[in-house]
Design an enzyme around this catalytic site. Structure first.
Site, PDB file in Angstrom:
ATOM      1  N   ASN A  81       0.193  -0.933   5.279  1.00 26.96           N
ATOM      2  CA  ASN A  81       1.108  -0.157   6.121  1.00 26.96           C
ATOM      3  C   ASN A  81       0.479  -0.202   7.514  1.00 26.96           C
ATOM      4  O   ASN A  81      -0.460   0.565   7.782  1.00 26.96           O
ATOM      5  CB  ASN A  81       1.188   1.311   5.694  1.00 26.96           C
TER       6      ASN A  81
ATOM      7  N   GLU B  96      -6.230   8.856   7.676  1.00 28.90           N
ATOM      8  CA  GLU B  96      -6.688   8.406   6.349  1.00 28.90           C
ATOM      9  C   GLU B  96      -8.069   8.955   6.004  1.00 28.90           C
ATOM     10  O   GLU B  96      -8.341   9.270   4.847  1.00 28.90           O
ATOM     11  CB  GLU B  96      -6.717   6.880   6.283  1.00 28.90           C
TER      12      GLU B  96
ATOM     13  N   ASN C 250      -7.012   6.226  -1.722  1.00 28.30           N
ATOM     14  CA  ASN C 250      -5.899   5.316  -1.429  1.00 28.30           C
ATOM     15  C   ASN C 250      -6.079   4.161  -2.406  1.00 28.30           C
ATOM     16  O   ASN C 250      -6.990   3.350  -2.230  1.00 28.30           O
ATOM     17  CB  ASN C 250      -5.991   4.857   0.035  1.00 28.30           C
TER      18      ASN C 250
ATOM     19  N   LYS D 124      -9.354   2.001  -1.956  1.00 28.97           N
ATOM     20  CA  LYS D 124      -9.574   1.464  -0.613  1.00 28.97           C
ATOM     21  C   LYS D 124     -10.924   1.907  -0.053  1.00 28.97           C
ATOM     22  O   LYS D 124     -11.208   3.111   0.031  1.00 28.97           O
ATOM     23  CB  LYS D 124      -8.453   1.936   0.306  1.00 28.97           C
TER      24      LYS D 124
ATOM     25  N   GLU E 242       0.860  -1.184   0.000  1.00 34.81           N
ATOM     26  CA  GLU E 242       0.000   0.000   0.000  1.00 34.81           C
ATOM     27  C   GLU E 242       0.898   1.236   0.000  1.00 34.81           C
ATOM     28  O   GLU E 242       1.978   1.239   0.610  1.00 34.81           O
ATOM     29  CB  GLU E 242      -0.852  -0.001   1.278  1.00 34.81           C
TER      30      GLU E 242
ATOM     31  N   CYS F  96      -4.915  -3.008   2.841  1.00 31.45           N
ATOM     32  CA  CYS F  96      -4.680  -2.850   4.262  1.00 31.45           C
ATOM     33  C   CYS F  96      -5.876  -3.146   5.169  1.00 31.45           C
ATOM     34  O   CYS F  96      -6.246  -4.301   5.334  1.00 31.45           O
ATOM     35  CB  CYS F  96      -4.127  -1.456   4.528  1.00 31.45           C
TER      36      CYS F  96
HETATM   37  N1  ING Z   1      -3.410   0.474   8.710  1.00 27.51           N
HETATM   38  C1  ING Z   1      -3.873  -0.330   9.764  1.00 27.51           C
HETATM   39  C2  ING Z   1      -4.493  -1.646   9.323  1.00 27.51           C
HETATM   40  O1  ING Z   1      -5.696  -1.816   9.205  1.00 27.51           O
HETATM   41  C3  ING Z   1      -5.139  -0.547  11.833  1.00 27.51           C
HETATM   42  C4  ING Z   1      -4.773   0.393  10.727  1.00 27.51           C
HETATM   43  C5  ING Z   1      -4.152  -1.307  12.472  1.00 27.51           C
HETATM   44  C6  ING Z   1      -6.434  -0.699  12.162  1.00 27.51           C
HETATM   45  C7  ING Z   1      -4.516  -2.200  13.466  1.00 27.51           C
HETATM   46  C8  ING Z   1      -6.819  -1.581  13.169  1.00 27.51           C
HETATM   47  C9  ING Z   1      -5.857  -2.338  13.832  1.00 27.51           C
HETATM   48  O2  ING Z   1      -3.687  -2.558   9.157  1.00 27.51           O
HETATM   49  C10 ING Z   1      -4.024   0.861   7.556  1.00 27.51           C
HETATM   50  N2  ING Z   1      -3.291   1.628   6.734  1.00 27.51           N
HETATM   51  O3  ING Z   1      -5.182   0.555   7.282  1.00 27.51           O
END
Ligand code: ING
Length: 300
Positions: free
Chosen positions: A192, A141, A105, A122, A46, A167
């Protein structure tokens, strides 16, 4: 046997100050390594061209500079040219700005001639719109992108039915099932993911890696498809991103896994016909699903 040798091109950190030319050169080096191993498809992360800029507020970074107004463009043309020269299909994510100024995204998928055959935007944007001083780091985001407006399409490419997500999408079973209902055989995705939770400081890296792998192996198993999930990892300007790139088979087993948090290529031979048994037996949707009981899923 419809075997595609797939490369997952995990990328290490991209610092705020790193320019596109330097990043594209790293992507081309991974592509060359994949060509040496005979890959037919290479998947990048991503937002593969820039740092994960949604962690910054407008006054902390030149946010508009992180978007692409066209794809390919001058900075990425060398990547498309090298992929075409190798005869390798590629997929990678980037921040898209449309001529109307809309921001998404986005990820693209090409065939082996370098032609873009699919685009995905996304859908599930995590984080928040306004600066949140309670968080250890920002995740803006929802401020910098609109939710995707293309749905979850699939494309026949290189002899297989391929789909994309990005992601956070991987954490939502609807993402996988909408593509599953279209007969998807291979889902490619980049991510990411911060190594630490901005709202739960004591959530360890192991738990985050587990939840990522759980999401991907479940999605692959429950839709009898292959999955390639590729991280941008490492410390970006003091903000650690987790690695954990994996390739998962249609039975939900991990068949390749990254070992580092840097630029690293993982490879697996993916027989698309390995999807057939699951799609014709346990997950024969036409035979087994009872949609008269599923209405709540599409309701509010
Ligand atoms: N990053 C993370 C993901 O979904 C996140 C945000 C991390 C949400 C952990 C919930 C728990 O992997 C992105 N860029 O979506």
């Amino acid at each position: 046997m419809r075997v595609i040798k797939i490369g997952g091109a995990q990328m290490g950190p991209i610092q705020k100050a790193e320019d596109r030319a330097s990043v594209v050169a790293r992507m081309i080096a991974l592509l060359d390594r994949a060509a040496e191993q005979g890959c037919g498809l290479v998947v990048f992360p991503e937002l593969a061209l820039t740092t994960f800029f949604p962690r910054w507020k407008e006054h902390e970074a030149d946010i508009p500079s992180f978007y692409e107004d066209a794809m390919p463009n001058a900075a990425t043309q060398p990547l498309f040219d090298r992929a075409k020269a190798h005869g390798i299909a590629i997929s990678f994510g980037y921040a898209e700005r449309t001529p109307e100024g809309r921001r998404f995204n986005t990820s693209i998928l090409t065939d082996r001639t370098g032609a873009i055959v699919g685009k995905y935007r996304k859908v599930h944007l995590p984080g928040h719109v306004e600066y949140d001083p309670e968080r250890t780091h920002q995740h803006l985001e929802k401020r910098y992108f609109e939710p995707g407006d293309l749905g979850f399409p699939v494309w026949r490419n290189e002899g297989a039915v391929m789909g994309m997500c990005i992601c956070n999408d991987r954490r939502w079973p609807e993402t996988w099932r909408v593509m599953g209902l279209q007969g998807v055989e291979l889902v490619v995705l980049g991510y990411n993911t911060p190594s630490v939770n901005s709202q739960m400081g004591d959530e360890g890296l192991e738990k985050r890696l587990y939840h990522s792998e759980l999401s991907i192996t479940s999605g692959a198993y429950q839709n009898a498809c292959w999955a390639v999930a590729v991280a941008k990892a490492g410390d970006e300007d003091g903000h650690p991103l987790m690695g954990g790139s994996i390739i998962v088979d249609p039975n939900g087993f991990v068949v390749a896994r990254a070992q580092t948090e840097g630029d690293e290529l993982i490879v697996a031979d993916a027989d698309m016909d390995a999807c057939n048994f699951g799609k014709e037996t346990i997950f024969d949707f036409a035979r087994h699903r009872r949609i008269e009981h599923y209405g709540r899923i599409t309701a509010q």
